[in-house]
Design an enzyme around this catalytic site. Structure first.
Site, PDB file in Angstrom:
ATOM      1  N   ARG A   1     -10.242 -11.767   2.132  1.00  0.00           N
ATOM      2  CA  ARG A   1     -11.070 -12.868   1.594  1.00  0.00           C
ATOM      3  C   ARG A   1     -10.338 -14.185   1.661  1.00  0.00           C
ATOM      4  O   ARG A   1     -10.954 -15.243   1.764  1.00  0.00           O
ATOM      5  CB  ARG A   1     -11.504 -12.516   0.161  1.00  0.00           C
ATOM      6  CG  ARG A   1     -10.347 -12.139  -0.714  1.00  0.00           C
ATOM      7  CD  ARG A   1     -10.763 -11.272  -1.904  1.00  0.00           C
ATOM      8  NE  ARG A   1     -10.973  -9.873  -1.542  1.00  0.00           N
ATOM      9  CZ  ARG A   1     -11.386  -8.933  -2.390  1.00  0.00           C
ATOM     10  NH1 ARG A   1     -11.644  -9.256  -3.650  1.00  0.00           N
ATOM     11  NH2 ARG A   1     -11.554  -7.707  -1.985  1.00  0.00           N
TER      12      ARG A   1
ATOM     13  N   LYS B   1       0.844  -1.196   0.000  1.00  0.00           N
ATOM     14  CA  LYS B   1       0.000   0.000   0.000  1.00  0.00           C
ATOM     15  C   LYS B   1       0.883   1.252   0.000  1.00  0.00           C
ATOM     16  O   LYS B   1       2.027   1.201   0.462  1.00  0.00           O
ATOM     17  CB  LYS B   1      -0.859   0.025   1.277  1.00  0.00           C
ATOM     18  CG  LYS B   1      -1.971  -1.002   1.318  1.00  0.00           C
ATOM     19  CD  LYS B   1      -2.775  -0.841   2.606  1.00  0.00           C
ATOM     20  CE  LYS B   1      -3.877  -1.891   2.706  1.00  0.00           C
ATOM     21  NZ  LYS B   1      -4.918  -1.745   1.676  1.00  0.00           N
TER      22      LYS B   1
HETATM   23  N1  BES Z   1      -8.018  -3.872   4.544  1.00  0.00           N
HETATM   24  C1  BES Z   1      -8.221  -3.459   3.210  1.00  0.00           C
HETATM   25  C2  BES Z   1      -9.537  -2.703   3.006  1.00  0.00           C
HETATM   26  C3  BES Z   1      -9.705  -1.396   3.721  1.00  0.00           C
HETATM   27  C4  BES Z   1      -9.632  -0.214   3.025  1.00  0.00           C
HETATM   28  C5  BES Z   1     -10.006  -1.341   5.057  1.00  0.00           C
HETATM   29  C6  BES Z   1      -9.823   0.992   3.659  1.00  0.00           C
HETATM   30  C7  BES Z   1     -10.201  -0.143   5.690  1.00  0.00           C
HETATM   31  C8  BES Z   1     -10.118   1.025   4.982  1.00  0.00           C
HETATM   32  C9  BES Z   1      -8.242  -4.683   2.289  1.00  0.00           C
HETATM   33  O1  BES Z   1      -7.433  -5.733   2.688  1.00  0.00           O
HETATM   34  C10 BES Z   1      -7.742  -4.243   0.961  1.00  0.00           C
HETATM   35  O2  BES Z   1      -6.620  -3.854   0.884  1.00  0.00           O
HETATM   36  N2  BES Z   1      -8.608  -4.307  -0.051  1.00  0.00           N
HETATM   37  C11 BES Z   1      -8.255  -3.933  -1.360  1.00  0.00           C
HETATM   38  C12 BES Z   1      -8.800  -4.989  -2.291  1.00  0.00           C
HETATM   39  C13 BES Z   1      -8.366  -4.805  -3.710  1.00  0.00           C
HETATM   40  C14 BES Z   1      -6.892  -5.059  -3.851  1.00  0.00           C
HETATM   41  C15 BES Z   1      -9.162  -5.761  -4.575  1.00  0.00           C
HETATM   42  C16 BES Z   1      -8.885  -2.572  -1.660  1.00  0.00           C
HETATM   43  O3  BES Z   1     -10.035  -2.370  -1.260  1.00  0.00           O
HETATM   44  O4  BES Z   1      -8.211  -1.744  -2.230  1.00  0.00           O
HETATM   45 MN    MN Z   2      -5.436  -5.543   2.017  1.00  0.00          MN
END
Ligand code: BES
Ligand code: MN
Ligand code: ZN
Length: 510
Positions: A360, A286
């Site tokens: 997931r 990230k």
């Molecule tokens: N933990 C994150 C989602 C999240 C985003 C939680 C903002 C709290 C605040 C999750 O693991 C994630 O990174 N999701 C990705 C999925 C994508 C790569 C398909 C996302 O939402 O960007």
């Molecule tokens: Mn994630």
């Protein structure tokens, strides 16, 4: 803070402040009129002059002139607005209680009495069992608004309200009111636990520490607990959870809490929470900005541990299994690579397109575990997608599932406790989006409908169970103070899950 119910007339309470609620465009009534009479009518005149409006969240402090001569034991009267009288509902009461609680604490007040907000003649009524619900919401508002996370402050803010007496209007049963206070304390204390777990930084709340927190809850409440380590996961075949954990040298844990109702043949509810103690994204790292907040990626798991605490205390008539897959998601040398294929506990294979879609993956194994444990219903709760923040902002969690009755029960449970869920569709056609070339499925479904495809990937592992998924990524953490949710971790979902266990066991509005 001690909260008690009292039948003493308000004018005789030896407190630093007496709180009364006021509604928009409505003169004082009931016991508040009497108090105002002893005050020489100053509150009534402020209302009449339109300086006090009774708007939501509006507060004012009136000092009592010559308290000894007018036989008024409280030193101040503090008013709080509830908004329009015919719209006073449970949420308005929680919010008013929260706003006034913070004011009292800020002013250094330690002892207060409250003409129970919402039933003391303001004109409102929060529906069925109005007075008990009002008592409950007063207590929740007080406790939830005053929570703060000070673990890492060397100088702790020690200002605190020490005691609050809720003065009951005549006609309210004292024993029932006391029960409502006790129930509210269970609900609010569980929520506070969930917040504390979510707040704790990743390196202080590792999977092992999260497991210890679950063990502590089990010890204190009599729940059964099992903590499983990597070699157990290996022998079970939890390839998805192990895959995510590979990028970190901190070992994962699989946490199981069990509440037994003691009723023969009771159905089983499984609540499954994403316990991602820190989500850096893995190899699909990230951006640095805001990454610190990803310590809250364990909010679903925190809500499950906390809800199990509440369930153990309130003893619903169904059995409940709490399942928390816990791991970090880091880009270590052995980390999962995009393109890798994982074999899940169910036997299904998942191609990992994006290592940041890890929730997931770990939920896949946890749902298979829950369905094999004989769950009748599975409800999973997770900070799963950024997409839900785009769709619903901070105002509601998304809910998706395979059984409308269960979804309706969760939504109704949320409405009972002041947590909003908005249903998204689970059309078959979305499943096309996560078909894989080389494995059974892949872990992302593209940019479109990201919250739905994320949910449906989780749902692939629900077996034959009735299943609902709660995506709380937008509501688990707030950037600003709300009336009874201080900025930061909200503990969202905890009270919904407790209420759901009660409702599925056939309990009416508590
Ligand atoms: N933990 C994150 C989602 C999240 C985003 C939680 C903002 C709290 C605040 C999750 O693991 C994630 O990174 N999701 C990705 C999925 C994508 C790569 C398909 C996302 O939402 O960007
Ligand atoms: Mn994630
Ligand atoms: Zn995550």
């Amino acid at each position: 803070m001690k909260i008690a119910v009292s039948r003493e007339p308000a004018q005789r309470m030896p407190v630093q402040a007496l709180v009364i609620g006021i509604c928009k465009d409505k003169p004082l009534s009931g016991p508040a009129t009497e108090i105002d009479g002893l005050m020489g009518g100053v509150i009534g005149r402020s209302l009449a002059d339109g300086e006090l409006k009774g708007e939501k969240g509006e507060t004012a402090i009136f000092h009592v002139a010559n308290p000894d001569s007018v036989q008024l034991a409280p030193r101040r009267v503090v008013t709080v607005g509830l908004g329009e009288a015919d719209k006073v509902d449970a949420e308005a009461i929680r919010s008013a209680a929260g706003s006034v609680a913070k004011l009292l604490r800020d002013k250094g007040i330690k002892r207060a009495a409250v003409l129970t907000l919402g039933v003391s003649g303001e004109g409102g009524s929060p529906g069925k069992n109005a007075s008990e619900t009002a008592v409950l919401c007063n207590v929740e508002g007080f406790i939830l608004s005053l929570h703060r996370y000070q673990e890492f402050k060397s100088k702790k803010d020690e200002k605190d309200l020490e005691r609050v007496d809720l003065i009951l209007p005549t006609g309210v049963d004292e024993a029932k009111a006391q029960q409502a206070v006790d129930r509210a304390c269970v609900m609010a204390e569980a929520t506070v636990l969930a917040r504390d777990l979510a707040y704790t930084p990743g390196s202080a709340m590792t999977p092992r520490r999260l497991a210890e927190a679950a063990e502590r809850v089990a010890r204190e409440t009599g729940l059964e607990v099992e903590i499983h380590d990597e070699s157990w996961m290996e022998s079970e075949g939890m390839g998805a959870l192990l895959g995510v954990a590979r990028g970190s040298s901190e070992p994962p844990r699989f946490i199981v809490l069990r509440y037994r109702s003691g009723r023969q043949g009771a159905p089983l509810l499984a609540i499954v929470g994403k316990g991602l103690t820190f989500d850096a994204g893995g190899i699909c790292l990230k951006p640095a900005e805001g990454m610190d907040e990803m310590k809250m990626d364990k909010s679903g798991g925190a809500a499950v541990i906390a809800a199990m605490q509440g369930i153990a205390r309130l003893k619903p008539t169904i059995d409940v299994l709490g399942v928390i897959p816990a791991t970090e998601n880091l880009p270590g040398g052995r980390a999962l690579k995009p393109g890798d294929v994982l074999k899940t506990l169910s036997g299904k294979t998942i191609e990992v397109i994006n290592t940041d879609a890890e929730g997931r993956l770990i939920l896949a194994d946890a749902l298979t575990y829950a369905s094999r444990a004989g769950a009748n219903w599975i409800v999973d709760i997770a900070t799963l997608t950024g997409a839900v923040v785009i769709a619903l902002g901070n105002q509601a969690a998304a809910i998706i599932g395979n059984d409308q009755e269960l979804i309706d029960e969760v939504v109704a449970s949320g409405a009972d406790v002041g947590e909003r869920y908005w249903q998204l569709p689970a059309y078959e056609e979305y499943k096309e989006q996560y078909k894989s070339h080389i494995a059974d499925i892949k872990n992302v479904g593209g940019r479109q409908a990201g919250t739905i495809t994320g949910a449906l990937i989780v749902g692939e592992f629900a077996g034959a169970c009735k299943w609902a998924h709660l995506d709380i990524a937008g509501v688990a953490w707030h950037q600003k103070d709300l009336p009874y949710i201080p900025k930061g971790a909200s503990g969202f979902g905890t009270r919904t899950l407790i209420r759901l266990a009660e409702r599925l066991g056939g309990a009416g509005q508590g």
